[in-house]
Motif scaffolding. Structure first.
Motif, PDB file in Angstrom:
ATOM      1  N   THR A  50      33.362  40.490 -88.681  1.00  0.00           N
ATOM      2  CA  THR A  50      32.272  40.146 -89.589  1.00  0.00           C
ATOM      3  C   THR A  50      31.055  40.983 -89.232  1.00  0.00           C
ATOM      4  O   THR A  50      30.760  41.199 -88.063  1.00  0.00           O
ATOM      5  CB  THR A  50      31.915  38.647 -89.446  1.00  0.00           C
ATOM      6  OG1 THR A  50      33.072  37.869 -89.743  1.00  0.00           O
ATOM      7  CG2 THR A  50      30.801  38.240 -90.387  1.00  0.00           C
ATOM      8  N   PRO A 100      32.401  40.340 -94.586  1.00  0.00           N
ATOM      9  CA  PRO A 100      33.543  40.897 -93.847  1.00  0.00           C
ATOM     10  C   PRO A 100      33.286  42.351 -93.482  1.00  0.00           C
ATOM     11  O   PRO A 100      32.681  43.103 -94.248  1.00  0.00           O
ATOM     12  CB  PRO A 100      34.704  40.781 -94.838  1.00  0.00           C
ATOM     13  CG  PRO A 100      34.272  39.730 -95.802  1.00  0.00           C
ATOM     14  CD  PRO A 100      32.780  39.832 -95.902  1.00  0.00           C
ATOM     15  N   LYS A 113      25.847  37.683 -93.836  1.00  0.00           N
ATOM     16  CA  LYS A 113      27.133  37.996 -93.203  1.00  0.00           C
ATOM     17  C   LYS A 113      28.114  38.424 -94.281  1.00  0.00           C
ATOM     18  O   LYS A 113      28.061  37.921 -95.394  1.00  0.00           O
ATOM     19  CB  LYS A 113      27.705  36.753 -92.489  1.00  0.00           C
ATOM     20  CG  LYS A 113      27.102  36.502 -91.146  1.00  0.00           C
ATOM     21  CD  LYS A 113      27.566  35.259 -90.407  1.00  0.00           C
ATOM     22  CE  LYS A 113      28.883  34.687 -90.682  1.00  0.00           C
ATOM     23  NZ  LYS A 113      29.226  33.536 -89.829  1.00  0.00           N
TER      24      LYS A 113
END
Length: 169
Positions: free
Chosen positions: A115, A107, A105
């Motif tokens: 995300t 941003p 993951k």
């Protein structure tokens, strides 16, 4: 996982008979009860196949979705839309995949609050292996041939359209 003992009768057919006696004939009751029971059976079977990979069918679906995406990554919100699940469920699913090393993951550079989830090389390998195993057991639908599977798909399509699952072409 041991198979449960079979009943000596079809409990859904019995419920349908009792329903008719009490409230009259409602074929949709027997149909939905059959669909829901089939869902339980199929989910148990496919979950048993993907469990050795540390997956549930929901996690497997997320991996497949990421595999099908052009860049191997999607915004979390898009995963929720495509799988038709609540944002909390997406977060839980993706976090478990991250913990297993199957997804990363980061941003989303195009959305300050969003995300991106991206499949890792290990995730691709696990997805491919689980897919081979699921295909080998016909995704639990081995009782049907290809034509019957196509009929099932066609029969359920109007229900999905009516529920706004997608826009009809």
């Amino acid at each position: 996982m041991p198979k449960p003992l079979s009943l000596a009768f079809d409990p859904i057919a019995r419920a349908d008979e009792l329903w008719k006696q009490r409230w009259g004939s409602v074929p949709s009751m027997a149909a939905i009860t059959s669909i829901m029971r089939a869902h339980q059976i199929l989910l148990a079977e496919v979950d048993a196949v993907v469990k050795p990979y540390g997956l549930t069918f929901a996690r497997y679906e997320a991996l497949v979705l990421l595999t099908f995406s052009k860049a191997g990554e999607l915004p979390m919100s898009k995963i929720g839309e495509r799988l038709m699940v609540h944002p909390t469920s997406v977060t839980n699913t993706v976090d478990r995949l991250v913990k297993s090393g199957l997804v990363d993951k980061r941003p989303n550079p195009n959305d300050g609050r969003g995300t991106l989830a991206s499949i890792t090389e290990k995730g691709r390998e696990v997805c491919d292996a689980a897919t081979r195993d699921l295909m080998a057991m016909d995704f639990g639908l081995g009782a049907y041939d290809s034509e019957e599977c196509a009929e099932i798909f066609a029969m359920l399509r109007p229900l999905r359209i009516a529920a706004s699952d997608f826009d009809e072409e």
